[in-house]
Scaffold this active site. Structure first.
Site, mmCIF file in Angstrom:
data_model
loop_
_atom_site.group_PDB
_atom_site.id
_atom_site.type_symbol
_atom_site.label_atom_id
_atom_site.label_comp_id
_atom_site.label_asym_id
_atom_site.label_seq_id
_atom_site.Cartn_x
_atom_site.Cartn_y
_atom_site.Cartn_z
ATOM 1 N N ASP A 664 0.748 -1.303 -0.278
ATOM 2 C CA ASP A 664 0.055 0.047 -0.068
ATOM 3 C C ASP A 664 0.849 1.122 -0.115
ATOM 4 O O ASP A 664 0.652 2.166 -0.762
ATOM 5 C CB ASP A 664 -1.028 -0.050 1.244
ATOM 6 N N LYS A 668 1.470 4.184 -3.001
ATOM 7 C CA LYS A 668 1.374 5.598 -2.752
ATOM 8 C C LYS A 668 2.614 6.432 -3.113
ATOM 9 O O LYS A 668 2.659 7.501 -3.693
ATOM 10 C CB LYS A 668 1.131 5.848 -1.252
#
Length: 800
Positions: A664, A668
């Site tokens: 994750d 980003k």
């Protein structure tokens, strides 16, 4: 002195008729009142005659229903002791109707002449019954206009002999002082054969009466508050126009505004008699006043109307260039066949003539034109006529458009922004009307966009929220509390994985309404609804679904903005990232501020630094609120305990491995890197997976925690080593010198990340301007409230 006219919708039943009678009794200086047939009666009579002509005996049942309807109106409207005259006279008309239909049934034919007689019964019954009802309160007389309106024998659309009719009207009214209750729509030939005046015939009756009597005003009572700025069935924000000129009203009515028809206005405009359009269901509203006076307005456009279904025809060929008489032959051929042309457009090259006709005339027109130009077609000088069906004409009308630069430019720019293709254009030198032809499927979208462009003083967007779980649900609640809901931002659609709500609905009880909805969730249907019904649309994707992302390209191509916290689109292939950004231009936005920092303004800061000429040398970020909480809390507890506690508090995904694997955070930082201009793919990022090797299998979450406990000592060693060096552990994403990595690092007290607490995120920017002391952004990096706030902020950017 006034003439009033009431349409069929105003007199469709006894209650509505009584409302009209009340209006008449309150009105002053009324000379005559014209009535249409009761609502739906004309169509009913046509259907009955068609059934009789086809030998269908069920016409008798329909006729009986027609008779009962009118006799019931008498009993409901008139006192029992006063009903006899109305019943007797109505039965005479009904008996005549029955005999005519019997003849039609026997000979299996209903000519135009016969249909006119049949249709006349609607107005004759309506005006007769209403006159008898009014007599209970005021002396009036019934006037059958066949006795004074003289026409030619063009049955179904007869032309009135104005001079003879005017003389008859003046003579009649000189001898009758009482208010006349008048049949609309009908007249007779000089041989006393019944005729009808065609579309808008009752309005025309009122206009001719008013002009002959030189009244002060003609009032046309209908079921709307006047002439509206556009079609209210397609555009929610349409509103009544206070006043307009005859020529504006004629232009609007020609191009689809059905409240009044052009022939109606001619007799009144010649005599300079104002026409007022009023609503019998809202009689106190002033309505629309049509007069010869040119009105000064703030807006250049008075109204926007449309003809929903036309056929566009095109005659072209090199043999037309410089040849005199081509237009005469073309339009003469159509005139001989009584085919009306709605719009004409011709290029100065003379190579092409484009024109629009009604769809029912298109095939006949093509056959006639191809026959007329057969020699040229055979010689390849002219091509066979091309017919394009399912087209719509939209007309922007206004006297203030004259000599005002930029109107056409705004019109075309607005349509271009909404991905509406203009097929043909027509504008006269009067500059009163700009007409365009577009695909019929784009009609609602074009009308909404143009209406907002020319009539809305405030900015407005229509949003559709897909995914109403934690973030989407919180977004709705924030919208409900904001000043923008229904004041700039209209929520027109919400959808979860099962159901959806579309159009106008109340957000106060959206959960229950969605649960009760019978609309199955379908993104394709939602997109088509957006395109067809609204113009300034924003698609808000609050899901984490790849399937929804698959629709992004289509949505952006349709000039619909996208706002999303969904990272999948921007963290997929670089090719897809570039495609979405190439499609988001001008007024079509693709905004995703929450992709990297939830509610933190990280992406916009990157863009601002670059756009103002700064050079970003390094970006470091704690980009996971989950991992921030875990390592900020990893002090006097085992690592597995801290992770378990984070899961219990809702900080982690249901399976914490989805946070600990670092992917994750990698997505980003991938997005941040791409925003700086780096050509990165996800596999280019060096990622330290915090899930121990033996815990990465497909076992359950409980199995994972059991195995993680066995790794507590390893994590404790890392923590103690950092502590002994005066450092703390932080999971940091780094962009530097064209590369990206995500890893667990130890930082000392000089580093901005040392002081992090709770679940805060922090991003540090080292740039040419912020070299000695990096620019730092800090705040909550997870949670529905801050993420929804970030999505809301992006929506406001689209609005602005």
């Amino acid at each position: 002195m006034k003439v009033l006219k009431f349409g069929g919708s105003s007199v469709s039943d006894s209650k509505r008729i009584q409302r009209c009678i009340d209006i008449i009794l309150k009105s002053k200086d009324v000379k005559a009142v014209v009535f249409s047939a009761t609502g739906g009666s004309t169509d009913q009579l046509i259907n009955i005659s068609n059934k009789a002509a086809s030998g269908d005996q069920s016409y008798r049942d329909d006729l009986k229903n027609f008779e009962e309807r009118h006799l019931n109106i008498i009993t409901q409207l008139i006192d029992a002791k006063s009903q006899t005259p109305a019943i007797v006279q109505s039965q005479m008309i009904l008996k005549e109707l029955e005999e005519v239909l019997k003849g039609v049934y026997y000979i299996k034919e209903a000519s135009s002449k016969t249909k006119d007689l049949i249709m006349s019964c609607g107005e004759r019954l309506s005006a007769l019954i209403i006159s008898e009802a009014i007599k209970q309160q005021k002396p009036v007389e019934f006037l059958d206009t066949r006795s004074i309106f003289i026409t030619n024998n063009d049955y179904g659309n007869a032309d009135v002999d104005m001079e003879v009719t005017k003389e008859n009207i003046i003579r009649y009214f000189d001898d009758h002082e009482k208010i006349q209750i008048v049949t609309g729509f009908i007249g007779s030939t000089k041989d006393n054969i019944t005729t009808t005046l065609g579309r808008g015939g009752s309005d025309l009756t009122a206009s001719i009466l008013g002009a002959a009597l030189e009244v002060d005003e003609i009032e046309i009572w209908t079921d709307v508050d006047g002439i509206l700025t556009t079609d209210p069935r397609l555009v929610e924000g349409a509103f009544p126009i206070d006043n307009m000129s005859y020529i504006e009203a004629m232009e609007l009515s020609h191009f689809g505004a059905k409240v009044i028809y052009p022939p109606t206005m001619r007799p009144a405009s010649v005599k300079n008699i104002p026409i007022r359009i009023k609503n019998s269901f809202n009689p106190d509203f002033q309505g629309t006043l049509i007069s010869s006076e040119r009105i000064s307005r703030d807006r250049p456009v008075t109204g926007i109307s449309s003809i929903s279904d036309v056929s566009l025809m095109r005659l072209q060929g090199s043999g037309m260039v410089g040849v005199a008489g081509v237009s005469k032959r073309l339009f003469g051929t159509l005139a001989d066949a009584k085919i009306s042309i709605i719009l004409i457009s011709q290029a100065s090259s003379e190579h092409t003539i484009c024109f629009a006709v009604s769809p029912e005339d298109a095939l006949c027109a093509k056959r006639l034109i191809d026959a007329e130009f057969n020699l040229e077609i055979c010689a390849n000088l002219v091509e066979p006529v091309v017919v394009e069906d399912d087209m719509t004409i939209i007309a922007a009308v206004g006297e203030n458009m004259r000599r005002m630069p930029g109107i056409a430019g705004k019109l075309f720019q607005t349509l271009g922004d909404k991905n509406v293709n203009v097929v043909a254009v027509a504008q006269g030198s009067s500059e009163l009307n700009v007409s365009i032809v577009i695909d019929r499927k784009d009609e609602a979208r074009a009308l909404n966009a143009l209406h907002k462009r020319f009539f809305k003083d405030t900015k407005e967007i229509d949003i559709f929220i897909v995914g109403i779980g934690t973030i989407g649900g919180e977004l709705i609640e924030q919208l409900k509390k904001s000043k923008y809901l229904n004041n700039g931002i209209n929520v027109r659609g919400i959808a979860n994985s099962k159901k959806m709500l579309l159009g106008n609905f109340d957000l106060n009880d959206w959960m229950n309404d969605l649960e009760k909805s019978d609309k199955k969730a379908d993104i394709g249907t939602l997109i088509e609804f957006m395109k067809s019904n609204y113009s300034n649309n924003v698609f808000v994707d609050c899901t984490a679904s790849k399937n929804i992302v698959n629709y992004y390209e289509q949505i952006l191509q349709d000039k619909i903005s996208i706002v999303t916290p969904n990272k999948i689109a921007n963290s997929s292939s670089m090719e897809l990232y570039k495609k979405f950004h190439d499609l988001s231009k001008d007024n079509t936005k693709f905004l995703y501020e929450t992709n990297a920092g939830a509610g933190l303004p990280v992406i916009v800061l990157v863009r601002d630094l670059i756009d103002t000429g700064d050079n970003i040398e390094k970006i470091e970020g704690v980009l996971s609120g989950t991992l921030s909480y875990i390592f900020n809390s990893f002090k006097d507890k085992n690592f597995s305990e801290v992770v378990r506690e984070a899961r219990q508090k809702g900080y982690t995904e249901p399976d914490p491995r989805d946070d600990l694997n670092g992917m994750d955070v990698a997505r980003k930082v991938l997005i941040l890197g791409r925003e700086t201009g780096m050509n990165l793919e996800l596999e280019d990022i060096e990622v330290e997976n915090l899930v121990p090797e033996k815990c990465r299998g497909s076992g359950s979450v409980d199995d994972f925690f059991n195995m993680l406990e066995s790794m507590d000592a390893e994590f404790e060693d890392k923590r103690k080593k950092a502590e002994n060096e005066g450092k703390v552990l932080r999971y940091i994403a780094t962009l530097e010198k064209g590369s990206a990595r995500v890893a667990l690092e130890a930082v000392d007290s000089s580093h901005p990340f040392y002081s992090l607490e709770g679940a805060d995120n922090m991003v540090s920017f080292t740039t040419s301007r912020y070299k000695e002391r990096p620019l730092v952004v800090r705040g909550p990096g997870a949670g529905a409230k801050v993420t929804a706030m970030g999505v809301f902020a992006d929506i406001l950017k689209v609005l602005q």
